[in-house]
Design an enzyme around this catalytic site. Structure first.
Site, short mmCIF file in Angstrom:
data_model
loop_
_atom_site.label_atom_id
_atom_site.label_comp_id
_atom_site.label_asym_id
_atom_site.label_seq_id
_atom_site.Cartn_x
_atom_site.Cartn_y
_atom_site.Cartn_z
N SER A 85 0.57 -1.26 0.02
CA SER A 85 0.02 0.08 0.04
C SER A 85 0.86 1.27 -0.03
O SER A 85 2.10 1.28 0.44
CB SER A 85 -0.92 0.02 1.06
N TYR A 138 -1.42 -0.99 10.44
CA TYR A 138 -1.63 -1.18 8.85
C TYR A 138 -0.13 -0.47 8.09
O TYR A 138 0.48 -1.25 7.55
CB TYR A 138 -2.78 -0.40 8.33
N LYS A 173 2.40 -3.07 6.51
CA LYS A 173 2.67 -3.10 5.09
C LYS A 173 3.90 -2.47 4.82
O LYS A 173 4.50 -3.03 3.69
CB LYS A 173 1.49 -1.95 4.44
P1 NDP Z 1 -11.41 -6.32 0.33
O1 NDP Z 1 -11.61 -6.10 1.78
O2 NDP Z 1 -12.31 -5.72 -0.73
O3 NDP Z 1 -11.09 -7.88 0.02
C1 NDP Z 1 -10.16 -8.58 0.84
C2 NDP Z 1 -9.92 -9.70 0.14
O4 NDP Z 1 -9.13 -10.52 1.18
C3 NDP Z 1 -11.36 -10.60 0.22
O5 NDP Z 1 -11.42 -11.32 -0.72
C4 NDP Z 1 -11.11 -11.19 1.75
O6 NDP Z 1 -12.10 -12.33 1.56
C5 NDP Z 1 -9.88 -11.90 1.62
N1 NDP Z 1 -9.34 -12.00 2.97
C6 NDP Z 1 -9.38 -10.89 4.20
N2 NDP Z 1 -8.38 -11.47 5.10
C7 NDP Z 1 -7.99 -13.01 4.71
C8 NDP Z 1 -7.65 -14.04 5.47
N3 NDP Z 1 -7.11 -13.60 6.53
N4 NDP Z 1 -6.96 -15.09 4.65
C9 NDP Z 1 -7.63 -15.15 3.39
N5 NDP Z 1 -8.37 -14.10 2.68
C10 NDP Z 1 -8.64 -13.20 3.36
O7 NDP Z 1 -9.88 -5.50 0.23
P2 NDP Z 1 -9.22 -4.81 -1.03
O8 NDP Z 1 -9.59 -5.38 -2.41
O9 NDP Z 1 -9.92 -3.29 -0.93
O10 NDP Z 1 -7.81 -4.87 -0.70
C11 NDP Z 1 -6.95 -5.81 -1.23
C12 NDP Z 1 -5.48 -5.75 -0.70
O11 NDP Z 1 -5.09 -4.50 -1.11
C13 NDP Z 1 -5.28 -5.56 0.59
O12 NDP Z 1 -4.21 -6.10 1.22
C14 NDP Z 1 -5.40 -4.15 0.97
O13 NDP Z 1 -4.35 -3.61 2.11
C15 NDP Z 1 -4.62 -3.36 -0.08
N6 NDP Z 1 -4.73 -2.16 -0.64
C16 NDP Z 1 -6.16 -1.77 -0.77
C17 NDP Z 1 -6.26 -0.42 -1.14
C18 NDP Z 1 -7.47 0.23 -1.41
O14 NDP Z 1 -7.89 1.47 -1.33
N7 NDP Z 1 -8.78 -0.68 -1.48
C19 NDP Z 1 -5.32 0.44 -1.36
C20 NDP Z 1 -3.87 -0.04 -1.12
C21 NDP Z 1 -3.75 -1.21 -0.86
P3 NDP Z 1 -12.82 -13.29 3.15
O15 NDP Z 1 -13.11 -12.13 3.78
O16 NDP Z 1 -13.76 -14.07 2.79
O17 NDP Z 1 -11.51 -13.84 3.78
#
Ligand code: NDP
Length: 262
Positions: free
Chosen positions: A143, A156, A160
């Site tokens: 991130s 976070y 990260k």
């Molecule tokens: P979402 O919350 O939309 O999706 C997260 C995904 O990860 C889901 O599929 C969730 O499914 C899965 N997940 C969460 N925890 C676990 C776990 N312990 N084990 C397995 N799967 C897991 O997140 P985003 O798409 O927004 O973010 C994805 C990545 O991008 C993250 O690492 C985030 O930090 C990073 N990011 C996001 C930004 C943004 O603005 N959106 C900006 C910068 C970085 P389930 O809950 O069913 O496990």
């Protein structure tokens, strides 16, 4: 541009929604077969079936918590069953909200396991598969907060940042095996999670969640807009391909002008 990804095998964590799902679609559109992981099996299985049918690739759903040893072992085993992985995208993660003074050790540990140890364990299990297949690509979704913190989420920011350094360190260790490791630092990407948060925060004041999101974009990004998951996924897909053959051990920012340094 032919990215040469047809028939490859890609593992994506956090692939049931948001950025991970967009990367899954992007790779599937190039003909990559997939192992998709998330905790919630129902949503994941539905997306895997949809993607498999839409793009004519095989997409295996693995319901697993990447913050646990058992979860990462299940993902590694699923990749092995497909013959081994060529691409690993460590994407699963989530934001936080706390102060250093008040957050308990357990919370620090949980984010360390989710953002760092998941990547460590999956690299240890999947890099040998890649080596046997002649090489591969590992990408980390960190991130912009890894180097430009948002003050409400110290855990976070710190975890990260550690992931970004892990990516750099791992890249040097694995390049002799023709495995390219890189990191991507995104800014504001409009995923369902952001919309849910915006709706919650505005519920008691008229519900103008879109206005709230616009104010966030205005405050943080020079482009004054959020990026889409697909805009970010395009970069992951390119970095997964041989077209990015000289991209090794770097961090690529995809942030709509949010980064305030050069
Ligand atoms: P979402 O919350 O939309 O999706 C997260 C995904 O990860 C889901 O599929 C969730 O499914 C899965 N997940 C969460 N925890 C676990 C776990 N312990 N084990 C397995 N799967 C897991 O997140 P985003 O798409 O927004 O973010 C994805 C990545 O991008 C993250 O690492 C985030 O930090 C990073 N990011 C996001 C930004 C943004 O603005 N959106 C900006 C910068 C970085 P389930 O809950 O069913 O496990």
């Amino acid at each position: 541009m032919d990215l040469g990804l047809k028939g490859k095998i890609g593992v994506i964590t956090g692939a049931s929604v948001g950025i991970g799902l967009a990367i899954a679609e992007g790779l599937a559109a190039e003909g990559t077969n997939l192992v998709l992981a998330a905790r919630g099996g129902e949503r994941l299985e539905a997306e895997a079936a949809r993607i498999g049918e839409k793009y004519g690739v095989s997409a295996t759903a693995v319901a697993a918590d990447v913050a646990t040893v058992a979860g990462t072992e299940a993902i590694i085993a699923a990749a092995a069953e497909k013959g081994g992985a060529d691409i690993l995208i460590n994407n699963a993660g989530t934001g936080s909200n706390e102060t250093v003074m008040e957050a308990p050790d357990e919370k620090w540990q949980a984010y360390w396991d989710l953002h760092v140890m998941a990547a460590v364990r999956l690299a240890r299990g999947i890099a040998p598969q890649m080596k046997r297949r002649g090489g591969g690509v590992i990408l980390h979704n960190a991130s912009i907060c890894a180097i430009q913190p948002l003050w409400y989420e110290p855990i976070y920011n710190v975890s990260k940042s550690a992931l970004m350094m892990f990516s750099k360190t791992l890249s040097t260790e694995l390049i002799p095996d023709n495995i390219r490791v890189n990191c991507v630092n995104a800014g504001l990407i409009l995923t369902p999670d952001w919309i849910k948060t915006a709706k919650q925060l505005t519920a008691e004041n008229g519900g103008n969640w879109e206005g709230y999101l616009q104010s966030v974009a205005n405050e943080h990004a020079a482009s004054k807009r959020f990026g889409t998951p697909e805009e970010l996924a395009n970069v992951f897909v390119f970095l997964s391909s041989e077209r990015a053959s000289y991209c090794i051990g770097s961090t690529y920012f995809v942030d709509g002008g949010m980064l305030k340094t050069i």
